[in-house]
Design an enzyme around this catalytic site. Sequence first.
Site, PDB file in Angstrom:
ATOM      1  N   LYS A  69      -7.584  -8.715  -8.144  1.00  0.00           N
ATOM      2  CA  LYS A  69      -8.692  -8.871  -7.213  1.00  0.00           C
ATOM      3  C   LYS A  69      -9.731  -7.776  -7.442  1.00  0.00           C
ATOM      4  O   LYS A  69      -9.394  -6.629  -7.747  1.00  0.00           O
ATOM      5  CB  LYS A  69      -8.160  -8.787  -5.770  1.00  0.00           C
ATOM      6  N   LYS A  86     -12.687  -2.008  -4.602  1.00  0.00           N
ATOM      7  CA  LYS A  86     -13.489  -0.784  -4.515  1.00  0.00           C
ATOM      8  C   LYS A  86     -12.765   0.401  -5.151  1.00  0.00           C
ATOM      9  O   LYS A  86     -13.395   1.387  -5.512  1.00  0.00           O
ATOM     10  CB  LYS A  86     -13.786  -0.470  -3.041  1.00  0.00           C
ATOM     11  N   LYS A 119       0.812  -1.216   0.000  1.00  0.00           N
ATOM     12  CA  LYS A 119       0.000   0.000   0.000  1.00  0.00           C
ATOM     13  C   LYS A 119       0.847   1.268   0.000  1.00  0.00           C
ATOM     14  O   LYS A 119       0.485   2.264  -0.620  1.00  0.00           O
ATOM     15  CB  LYS A 119      -0.951   0.002   1.198  1.00  0.00           C
TER      16      LYS A 119
END
Length: 332
Positions: free
Chosen positions: A194, A197, A111
């Site tokens: 994957k 959102k 991240k």
Amino acid sequence: MNRIFSGMQPTRQLHLGNYLGALKNWVALQNEYECIFCVVDLHALTIEHKPEVLRENIREVTAAYVAAGIDPEKNILFNQSTVTGHAELNWILACHTPLGWLNRMTQFKEKAGKHRENAVLGLYSYPTLMAADILLYKATHVPVGEDQKQHLELARDIAGAFNRYYGVEFFPQPEPQIMGEATRIMSLRDGTKKMSKSDESDYSRINLTDDADTIALKVRKAKTDPEPLPETVEDLEKRPEADNLVTIYAALTDSSRAQVLAQHAGSQFSAFKGALVDVAVSKLSPISAEMNRLLSDKAEIDRILKKGSDRANEIAAKNMDAIKDIVGLLRP
């Protein structure tokens, strides 16, 4: 007593992957365990956000829990920030967590990326707060996706370190529960990524608020390959987009990929997508409709969260008193 704890971040809209990988399983678990389901809003502060959007996202995730079948009367359903024990225990556990353990967490590296020096401390110490979320309620089982399994292992390590340091058997070793074939639903536009959102393309996912027409459109536009469906799972796994759609069909119908192939092997994707549209619309449209109904009454959602918060605080406060006594903090 076996107790489940799990939660989702209120960041952006929940999608099919969240439903099949978590919510659907939670609904089944509530009949077997004492369950605590949390909207982990403190975790959502680790990324850039707008306060007014965060508040609405908290309500939307709550609505998704209930619409999917989580019973707020039978289970404890609340938002994390309303129970101060999460933040208190986070600090205590942070004082028993070596930096070396946190340095091994791969999700922070992913991240933070190239901007690691500018990443916020909360993103780095996120796994310690996750451990506090779980251990505050002395949860025995935690349903997790593959991407959170490492964090749960850390929670187990922290629980063990705490118990050894103070010579107690206070925290249990929470067990991971990775359930079903749909633990990792992939993007409808790229079967190697994957479902997310944060993906820029809304056609990469089916949102839980999508209506029947939108669900059907996204399924029909999903990326596929020109070959008909194979006969074996081994051949299916060599074709990521095909594998993803078959996995979704299997999860929605409570069957296995092998069972789906036994029924649809040799079919062209135009026909299989038609069958998948029928299944997806029948399963997801009622959730979408119930979510939209709940979101039209914010006061009712807030009432559910307040009641859940009161129940969660009863457990958390008792455990925090015991934890403070163990570590030597004075409670005059």
